[in-house]
Scaffold this motif. Structure first.
Motif, PDB file in Angstrom:
ATOM      1  N   LEU A 169     -39.156   7.314  52.338  1.00  0.00           N
ATOM      2  CA  LEU A 169     -38.958   8.800  51.838  1.00  0.00           C
ATOM      3  C   LEU A 169     -37.520   9.202  51.449  1.00  0.00           C
ATOM      4  O   LEU A 169     -37.136   9.701  50.514  1.00  0.00           O
ATOM      5  N   ALA A 170     -36.788   8.975  52.703  1.00  0.00           N
ATOM      6  CA  ALA A 170     -35.362   9.313  52.630  1.00  0.00           C
ATOM      7  C   ALA A 170     -34.734   8.738  51.451  1.00  0.00           C
ATOM      8  O   ALA A 170     -33.908   9.143  50.826  1.00  0.00           O
ATOM      9  N   ILE A 171     -35.054   7.432  51.295  1.00  0.00           N
ATOM     10  CA  ILE A 171     -34.108   6.484  50.221  1.00  0.00           C
ATOM     11  C   ILE A 171     -34.718   6.919  48.990  1.00  0.00           C
ATOM     12  O   ILE A 171     -34.101   7.119  48.017  1.00  0.00           O
ATOM     13  N   GLU A 172     -36.049   6.670  48.648  1.00  0.00           N
ATOM     14  CA  GLU A 172     -36.709   6.599  47.467  1.00  0.00           C
ATOM     15  C   GLU A 172     -36.741   7.982  46.759  1.00  0.00           C
ATOM     16  O   GLU A 172     -36.716   8.233  45.437  1.00  0.00           O
ATOM     17  N   CYS A 173     -36.960   8.970  47.444  1.00  0.00           N
ATOM     18  CA  CYS A 173     -36.852  10.300  47.062  1.00  0.00           C
ATOM     19  C   CYS A 173     -35.489  10.673  46.323  1.00  0.00           C
ATOM     20  O   CYS A 173     -35.314  11.067  45.110  1.00  0.00           O
ATOM     21  N   GLU A 174     -34.280  10.280  47.098  1.00  0.00           N
ATOM     22  CA  GLU A 174     -33.041  10.264  46.378  1.00  0.00           C
ATOM     23  C   GLU A 174     -32.651   9.485  45.430  1.00  0.00           C
ATOM     24  O   GLU A 174     -32.059   9.825  44.207  1.00  0.00           O
ATOM     25  N   ALA A 175     -33.231   8.137  45.471  1.00  0.00           N
ATOM     26  CA  ALA A 175     -33.074   7.222  44.209  1.00  0.00           C
ATOM     27  C   ALA A 175     -33.624   7.759  42.950  1.00  0.00           C
ATOM     28  O   ALA A 175     -33.400   7.670  41.973  1.00  0.00           O
ATOM     29  N   ALA A 176     -34.830   8.116  43.193  1.00  0.00           N
ATOM     30  CA  ALA A 176     -35.733   9.071  41.796  1.00  0.00           C
ATOM     31  C   ALA A 176     -34.848  10.186  41.234  1.00  0.00           C
ATOM     32  O   ALA A 176     -34.783  10.175  40.132  1.00  0.00           O
ATOM     33  N   ALA A 177     -34.332  11.108  42.081  1.00  0.00           N
ATOM     34  CA  ALA A 177     -33.870  12.001  41.764  1.00  0.00           C
ATOM     35  C   ALA A 177     -32.455  11.542  41.084  1.00  0.00           C
ATOM     36  O   ALA A 177     -32.153  12.250  40.081  1.00  0.00           O
ATOM     37  N   ARG A 178     -31.629  10.536  41.474  1.00  0.00           N
ATOM     38  CA  ARG A 178     -30.216  10.127  40.743  1.00  0.00           C
ATOM     39  C   ARG A 178     -30.779   9.535  39.485  1.00  0.00           C
ATOM     40  O   ARG A 178     -29.935   9.678  38.775  1.00  0.00           O
ATOM     41  N   LEU A 179     -31.652   8.790  39.629  1.00  0.00           N
ATOM     42  CA  LEU A 179     -32.204   8.039  38.450  1.00  0.00           C
ATOM     43  C   LEU A 179     -32.508   9.111  37.188  1.00  0.00           C
ATOM     44  O   LEU A 179     -32.135   9.106  36.200  1.00  0.00           O
ATOM     45  N   ALA A 180     -33.212  10.403  37.585  1.00  0.00           N
ATOM     46  CA  ALA A 180     -33.628  11.129  36.624  1.00  0.00           C
ATOM     47  C   ALA A 180     -32.294  12.202  36.171  1.00  0.00           C
ATOM     48  O   ALA A 180     -31.967  12.313  35.005  1.00  0.00           O
ATOM     49  N   ARG A 181     -31.467  12.253  37.173  1.00  0.00           N
ATOM     50  CA  ARG A 181     -30.340  12.935  36.706  1.00  0.00           C
ATOM     51  C   ARG A 181     -29.431  12.129  35.730  1.00  0.00           C
ATOM     52  O   ARG A 181     -28.676  12.697  34.731  1.00  0.00           O
ATOM     53  N   GLN A 182     -29.302  10.827  36.045  1.00  0.00           N
ATOM     54  CA  GLN A 182     -28.210  10.149  35.269  1.00  0.00           C
ATOM     55  C   GLN A 182     -28.834   9.690  33.916  1.00  0.00           C
ATOM     56  O   GLN A 182     -28.352   9.024  32.939  1.00  0.00           O
ATOM     57  N   GLY A 183     -30.215   9.649  33.861  1.00  0.00           N
ATOM     58  CA  GLY A 183     -31.052   9.144  32.750  1.00  0.00           C
ATOM     59  C   GLY A 183     -31.666   7.780  33.049  1.00  0.00           C
ATOM     60  O   GLY A 183     -30.990   6.647  33.426  1.00  0.00           O
ATOM     61  N   ALA A 184     -32.825   7.664  32.609  1.00  0.00           N
ATOM     62  CA  ALA A 184     -33.932   6.642  32.914  1.00  0.00           C
ATOM     63  C   ALA A 184     -34.361   5.873  31.681  1.00  0.00           C
ATOM     64  O   ALA A 184     -35.077   5.061  31.765  1.00  0.00           O
ATOM     65  N   GLN A 185     -33.725   6.130  30.514  1.00  0.00           N
ATOM     66  CA  GLN A 185     -34.463   5.796  29.312  1.00  0.00           C
ATOM     67  C   GLN A 185     -34.472   4.034  29.362  1.00  0.00           C
ATOM     68  O   GLN A 185     -35.244   3.271  28.657  1.00  0.00           O
ATOM     69  N   GLU A 186     -33.453   3.400  29.982  1.00  0.00           N
ATOM     70  CA  GLU A 186     -33.663   1.845  30.065  1.00  0.00           C
ATOM     71  C   GLU A 186     -34.527   1.298  30.906  1.00  0.00           C
ATOM     72  O   GLU A 186     -34.769   0.194  30.507  1.00  0.00           O
ATOM     73  N   VAL A 187     -34.853   2.343  31.935  1.00  0.00           N
ATOM     74  CA  VAL A 187     -35.467   1.509  33.048  1.00  0.00           C
ATOM     75  C   VAL A 187     -37.049   1.792  32.853  1.00  0.00           C
ATOM     76  O   VAL A 187     -37.937   1.276  33.528  1.00  0.00           O
ATOM     77  N   ILE A 188     -37.463   3.035  32.242  1.00  0.00           N
ATOM     78  CA  ILE A 188     -38.763   3.353  32.229  1.00  0.00           C
ATOM     79  C   ILE A 188     -39.593   2.209  31.383  1.00  0.00           C
ATOM     80  O   ILE A 188     -40.863   1.930  31.808  1.00  0.00           O
ATOM     81  N   PRO A 189     -39.429   1.559  30.483  1.00  0.00           N
ATOM     82  CA  PRO A 189     -40.071   0.558  29.734  1.00  0.00           C
ATOM     83  C   PRO A 189     -40.510  -0.789  30.823  1.00  0.00           C
ATOM     84  O   PRO A 189     -41.576  -1.180  30.830  1.00  0.00           O
ATOM     85  N   VAL A 190     -39.392  -0.732  31.629  1.00  0.00           N
ATOM     86  CA  VAL A 190     -39.718  -2.056  32.495  1.00  0.00           C
ATOM     87  C   VAL A 190     -40.569  -1.204  33.766  1.00  0.00           C
ATOM     88  O   VAL A 190     -41.448  -2.097  34.034  1.00  0.00           O
ATOM     89  N   LEU A 191     -40.472  -0.231  34.055  1.00  0.00           N
ATOM     90  CA  LEU A 191     -41.457   0.501  35.111  1.00  0.00           C
ATOM     91  C   LEU A 191     -42.852   0.415  34.552  1.00  0.00           C
ATOM     92  O   LEU A 191     -43.882   0.318  35.202  1.00  0.00           O
ATOM     93  N   ARG A 192     -43.018   0.858  33.272  1.00  0.00           N
ATOM     94  CA  ARG A 192     -44.194   0.915  32.677  1.00  0.00           C
ATOM     95  C   ARG A 192     -44.846  -0.531  32.591  1.00  0.00           C
ATOM     96  O   ARG A 192     -46.079  -0.782  33.096  1.00  0.00           O
ATOM     97  N   LYS A 193     -44.003  -1.455  32.299  1.00  0.00           N
ATOM     98  CA  LYS A 193     -44.671  -3.008  32.214  1.00  0.00           C
ATOM     99  C   LYS A 193     -44.906  -3.446  33.580  1.00  0.00           C
ATOM    100  O   LYS A 193     -46.279  -3.917  33.884  1.00  0.00           O
TER     101      LYS A 193
END
Length: 238
Positions: A96-120
């Protein structure tokens, strides 16, 4: 004039590569239940069965000890790690400590390149959900989370998550099943992806907190029931 020899098809296998292969075989055996909690991992027996020396088996044992899958005892060798509900609860708390902040960090900096990989990866998880292959399901789930953490760019998060993921996989493998149906897998991970697409830090934290919290409650409660029923069984799957 000597005949020109063809280039070799295969490169020589280094000891490091061999130890990695042995580590993968041992990991698969642990996750599938062939090597049960508390079982001794005999270097000589494994070396004999695989047709290798004991050195790469010993190195593989050290790798899996670092990953939290094995423990070593002086003059006795390696043993498959046992876990209890307290171990698992603390692991999920760390997640929880790691992943909540990782998700927030990714949302803040932009996740456009990562999202297709996550969906796959989510599609692969849904496809595996009805396969009955517990180890493959858990590995696919952990890989989704690793992809997200790698995408956020914090290398410290990645290094900690690698160890946590191995131990979480072991805990779920000991239970013998995963709790999510295919539609739940899609729904829970879609919440995370939607928050990342929106670039909403708080929504990303909340989605991750909910997702990991559901898993934490289910897995820890299952272990607590096993513990209440008696000594930790070698095969708690039912």
């Amino acid at each position: 004039m000597s005949e020109k020899s063809d280039p070799p098809i295969f490169s020589p296998v280094t000891r490091d590569a061999l130890s990695q292969k042995v580590a993968k075989m041992l990991t698969d055996a642990i996750m599938s239940g062939k090597l049960k909690p508390g079982a001794r991992v005999s270097e000589s027996v494994i070396a004999r069965d695989l047709g290798v020396s004991r050195a790469p088996v010993r190195e593989a044992g050290r790798l899996l000890e670092s990953a939290g899958l094995l423990v070593s005892h002086p003059n006795r060798g390696f043993f498959v790690r046992t876990m209890d509900s307290e171990d698992l609860d603390s692991l999920y708390e760390l997640r929880l400590a790691i992943e909540c902040e990782a998700a927030a960090r990714l949302a803040r900096q932009g996740a456009q390149e990562v999202i297709p990989v996550l969906r796959k990866q989510m599609d692969q998880m849904i496809a595996l959900a009805s396969s009955g292959e517990i180890a493959a399901q858990v590995q696919a789930d952990m890989h989704f989370h690793r992809l997200m953490i790698e995408g956020c760019g914090n290398r410290r998060f990645v290094s900690v998550f690698k160890k946590v993921a191995s131990e979480i996989q072991l805990g779920v493998a000991l239970i013998g099943h995963v709790n999510d149906a295919p539609d739940n897998i899609a729904r829970n991970h879609e919440m995370i992806i939607a928050a990342l697409e929106a670039g909403d830090e708080e929504a990303a934290r909340a989605a991750m907190r909910y997702h990991i919290g559901v898993a934490r409650t289910a897995v820890v409660a299952h272990f607590q029931r096993l513990e209440a029923a008696g000594p930790h069984p070698e095969n708690p799957a039912s």
